[in-house]
Design an enzyme around this catalytic site. Structure first.
Site, PDB file in Angstrom:
ATOM      1  N   SER A  49      39.084  38.925  29.373  1.00  0.00           N
ATOM      2  CA  SER A  49      39.558  37.934  30.340  1.00  0.00           C
ATOM      3  C   SER A  49      38.736  36.666  30.397  1.00  0.00           C
ATOM      4  O   SER A  49      39.254  35.630  30.803  1.00  0.00           O
ATOM      5  CB  SER A  49      39.584  38.536  31.742  1.00  0.00           C
ATOM      6  OG  SER A  49      40.544  39.543  31.805  1.00  0.00           O
ATOM      7  N   HIS A 110      34.256  36.997  39.215  1.00  0.00           N
ATOM      8  CA  HIS A 110      34.707  37.758  38.053  1.00  0.00           C
ATOM      9  C   HIS A 110      35.243  36.803  36.988  1.00  0.00           C
ATOM     10  O   HIS A 110      35.352  35.601  37.211  1.00  0.00           O
ATOM     11  CB  HIS A 110      35.760  38.777  38.485  1.00  0.00           C
ATOM     12  CG  HIS A 110      35.759  40.021  37.672  1.00  0.00           C
ATOM     13  ND1 HIS A 110      36.879  40.485  37.023  1.00  0.00           N
ATOM     14  CD2 HIS A 110      34.771  40.904  37.389  1.00  0.00           C
ATOM     15  CE1 HIS A 110      36.595  41.597  36.385  1.00  0.00           C
ATOM     16  NE2 HIS A 110      35.321  41.880  36.592  1.00  0.00           N
ATOM     17  N   GLU A 269      45.228  34.725  41.467  1.00  0.00           N
ATOM     18  CA  GLU A 269      45.125  35.829  40.520  1.00  0.00           C
ATOM     19  C   GLU A 269      45.408  37.172  41.190  1.00  0.00           C
ATOM     20  O   GLU A 269      44.746  37.541  42.165  1.00  0.00           O
ATOM     21  CB  GLU A 269      43.728  35.878  39.903  1.00  0.00           C
ATOM     22  CG  GLU A 269      43.581  37.027  38.927  1.00  0.00           C
ATOM     23  CD  GLU A 269      42.141  37.272  38.510  1.00  0.00           C
ATOM     24  OE1 GLU A 269      41.960  37.732  37.368  1.00  0.00           O
ATOM     25  OE2 GLU A 269      41.225  37.018  39.306  1.00  0.00           O
ATOM     26  N   HIS A 278      43.518  49.774  33.836  1.00  0.00           N
ATOM     27  CA  HIS A 278      42.265  50.339  33.305  1.00  0.00           C
ATOM     28  C   HIS A 278      42.038  51.758  33.811  1.00  0.00           C
ATOM     29  O   HIS A 278      41.489  52.608  33.096  1.00  0.00           O
ATOM     30  CB  HIS A 278      41.075  49.459  33.689  1.00  0.00           C
ATOM     31  CG  HIS A 278      40.883  48.261  32.808  1.00  0.00           C
ATOM     32  ND1 HIS A 278      40.835  48.339  31.441  1.00  0.00           N
ATOM     33  CD2 HIS A 278      40.713  46.951  33.104  1.00  0.00           C
ATOM     34  CE1 HIS A 278      40.653  47.137  30.926  1.00  0.00           C
ATOM     35  NE2 HIS A 278      40.576  46.264  31.924  1.00  0.00           N
ATOM     36  N   HIS A 397      42.631  46.792  26.911  1.00  0.00           N
ATOM     37  CA  HIS A 397      43.629  45.736  26.861  1.00  0.00           C
ATOM     38  C   HIS A 397      44.549  45.929  25.656  1.00  0.00           C
ATOM     39  O   HIS A 397      44.214  46.641  24.706  1.00  0.00           O
ATOM     40  CB  HIS A 397      42.942  44.374  26.752  1.00  0.00           C
ATOM     41  CG  HIS A 397      42.100  44.036  27.930  1.00  0.00           C
ATOM     42  ND1 HIS A 397      41.194  43.003  27.936  1.00  0.00           N
ATOM     43  CD2 HIS A 397      42.012  44.613  29.163  1.00  0.00           C
ATOM     44  CE1 HIS A 397      40.599  42.932  29.107  1.00  0.00           C
ATOM     45  NE2 HIS A 397      41.072  43.913  29.868  1.00  0.00           N
TER      46      HIS A 397
END
Length: 474
Positions: A49, A110, A269, A278, A397
Site C-alpha cells: 500500500s 498507516h 479510506e 488479511h 495481496h
C-alpha cells in the site's frame, strides 16, 4: 478492494437490503466513467500500500514500503532519501489555497494516509521509537511527527493511531492500561492543537466529542478514535465513548472543508476492508465495503458533479475469489447451495488462495484425510475464516488490476487501462493545481463567477474539489 470484492460486496449490501443482491448497485457503480489501474510497484509484481498510495497520490510509482519518495529511495535507508521527495496532491492543493483533509478507519500514520503528507523510506516508521538508531542519525522524521511539523495545513485528520502521537509515559484516555509509543517525551496531539488558532481548532477522541463539533465554527479538526486502527464496523461501539462511522467522518470533513471557496481535496479510506481480507474473514471485508458504500453515497449527496470530481479506487487487490455455481440470491457468505466438491463435501462461494483459513484445512487433512465439513458450520458468522489453499498467518495481496470509478469534472479522462500513477495527474489537471495552474485562464465573462477556461475548451468552476476514496490498506 479488487473487482471480486466489489462484486461480492454488491451482493452483500443488496442482500442486507432484502434483495437477491446481484441486481444491486453500489454508490460508485452509478458513476459514468470506469477504468482499470495497474498496481505493481517498481520492485514488486504484487504491490504493497505504501508504493501504490505514492503512485495515485503523487503521480510517481516507487518501491514497496516507501512513502512520498521516488524510486531512487531504498526502503529503510534514510540516507537514500536525498533528492527523492515527491509532492502529493495534498501538497499541491494546499499551495493553490485549497483546504485538505484525510479520513481513514486505519491509523492516520498507516501507509495510505501517510503517503498523502509524509516522505519516509519506511512505512513502518510511524513513531520515533520505530526508527533504528543507525537510521535516525541521518535525520529522518517519523510519520506522526511529519503530520504535525510538515503538514501544518492539513485541516481535517480523522482516524485511528493515538499511540503514535503520545509519549510512552502517557496512558491512553480510553484504555488506561495502554500507553503511547513515543520515546522523545513529545505529545504531538498537544503540539498539533497549539500550532493552530485556538478558537477554530479542536481535538476529539470519541464519538460524543465528535458529534458535538460544529463544522461552522471549527476549521481544524484532529480526531484520533483508537490507540491503533479503528474497530471493525462489526465491533464498533456506537455510544458516546465509541467511534464515529466512516460515513459520519466523511460528512463532517466535507462540512468543514467545503467552506473554502477555492475548493478542497479530501482522501477517504475504507482501510479495514484490507484487514478483513488479511484475516481471511470475508464478513469483515464486505461489511467494511458497505461502510465505504455509505460514505461515497453521503459525499455524492453533499456535492455537485458540476464542481466536484469524485474518484473511487483501490491500491491493490487480494487473493479473494468468488465462484462455484450458487443459485441467484444464495447468501453470498454461505455455502454453494446446489453442489458439493468431488470429495462429497460442501464449499463456500467465497474463498482465498492463501491465508489463515488454510490452517484448518491442513489440520483437517492431517486428522481425517479430507477438507473440513462445513455442513453444520455458520459460514455467515463474522468470525468465520473462509477456506484457503496455502497456509499463512495473514492472507496476501493480489496482483491483478483494480477498478477506477469517477464522476464529475474531467472524469472522462479515466478510460481503458492506466498505470496507477495516472490517477494523480487527472486530479491535478481537474483541480488546476501544480504546473496545470499555468494552463487555466480565468475568463471574465462579465459575471465574475470565476469560470476556468481549460485547454480542452470545457468550462468548470474555479473552486473544483476532489474527493478520492480508496478501498483498502497495507
Amino acid at each position: 478492494m479488487g473487482v471480486a470484492t466489489v462484486s461480492a460486496g454488491r451482493i452483500y449490501v443488496g442482500q442486507l437490503a432484502g434483495k437477491t443482491g446481484e441486481e444491486f448497485q453500489l454508490s460508485w457503480e452509478m458513476f459514468p466513467h470506469v477504468a482499470l489501474s495497474k498496481t505493481y510497484n517498481t520492485d514488486a509484481q504484487v504491490a504493497d500500500s505504501a508504493g501504490t498510495a505514492c503512485a495515485f497520490l503523487s503521480g510517481v510509482k516507487t518501491k514497496a514500503g516507501v512513502v512520498g519518495l521516488d524510486d531512487h529511495a531504498e526502503r529503510g535507508n534514510c540516507a537514500s532519501t536525498e533528492s527523492a521527495a515527491v509532492d502529493s496532491i495534498v501538497h499541491l492543493s494546499q499551495r493553490a489555497g485549497k483546504s485538505t483533509g484525510i479520513v481513514t478507519t486505519a491509523r492516520v500514520t498507516h501507509a495510505t494516509p501517510a503517503a498523502a503528507y509524509a516522505r519516509c523510506p519506511e512505512r513502518d516508521w510511524e513513531s520515533n521509537s520505530d526508527i533504528p538508531e543507525e537510521e535516525a542519525v541521518f535525520g529522518c522524521k517519523d510519520i506522526a511527527l511529519q503530520l504535525v511539523e510538515n503538514a501544518t495545513e492539513v485541516q481535517v485528520v480523522l482516524g485511528g493511531g493515538r499511540r503514535e502521537f503520545m509519549p510512552n509515559t502517557t496512558a491512553d484516555p480510553q484504555s488506561k492500561i495502554y500507553f503511547g509509543k513515543r520515546t522523545d517525551n513529545r505529545n504531538l496531539i498537544e503540539e498539533w492543537v497549539a500550532l493552530r488558532p485556538e478558537e477554530t481548532t479542536q481535538y476529539v477522541y470519541n464519538k460524543g466529542q465528535f458529534d458535538d463539533i460544529d463544522a461552522e465554527k471549527i476549521d481544524y479538526l484532529l480526531g484520533l478514535f483508537d490507540r491503533t486502527h479503528m474497530n471493525f464496523e462489526s465491533e464498533r461501539d456506537t455510544l458516546d465513548d465509541g467511534d464515529p462511522s466512516l460515513e459520519e467522518m466523511t460528512e463532517k470533513a466535507i462540512e468543514i472543508l467545503q467552506k473554502n471557496e477555492k475548493g478542497y481535496f479530501l482522501m477517504v479510506e475504507g482501510g479495514r476492508i484490507d484487514h478483513g481480507h488479511h484475516n481471511g474473514q470475508a464478513y469483515d471485508a464486505l461489511n467494511e465495503l458497505n461502510q465505504l458504500h455509505l460514505a461515497v453515497a453521503k459525499a455524492k449527496e453533499m456535492t455537485s458533479e458540476d464542481d466536484t470530481l469524485i474518484i473511487v479506487t483501490a491500491d491493490h487487490s487480494h487473493t479473494f475469489s468468488f465462484g462455484g455455481y450458487p443459485d441467484r440470491g444464495n447468501p453470498i457468505l454461505g455455502l454453494v447451495n446446489n453442489g458439493v466438491g468431488s470429495d462429497g463435501l460442501p464449499y463456500t462461494t467465497l474463498a482465498y488462495a492463501n491465508g489463515p483459513g488454510a490452517n484448518k484445512v491442513s489440520h483437517s487433512f492431517n486428522a481425517t484425510d479430507q477438507r473440513p465439513n462445513n455442513t453444520d458450520v455458520d459460514t455467515e458468522n463474522k468470525d468465520y475464516e473462509q477456506d484457503a489453499l496455502v497456509p499463512l498467518n495473514l492472507e496476501t495481496h493480489g496482483g491483478e488490476d483494480v477498478a477506477i470509478y469517477a464522476s464529475g469534472p474531467m472524469a472522462h479522462l479515466f478510460h481503458g487501462v492506466h498505470e496507477q500513477n495516472y490517477i494523480m495527474h487527472v486530479m491535478k489537471y481537474a483541480s488546476c493545481v501544480g504546473y496545470n495552474k499555468e494552463h487555466c485562464e480565468i475568463v471574465d465573462n462579465g459575471t465574475n463567477d470565476g469560470t476556468i477556461h481549460y485547454p480542452t475548451f470545457l468550462t468548470f468552476i474555479m473552486s473544483i474539489s476532489v474527493l478520492l476514496f480508496r478501498g483498502f490498506l497495507v
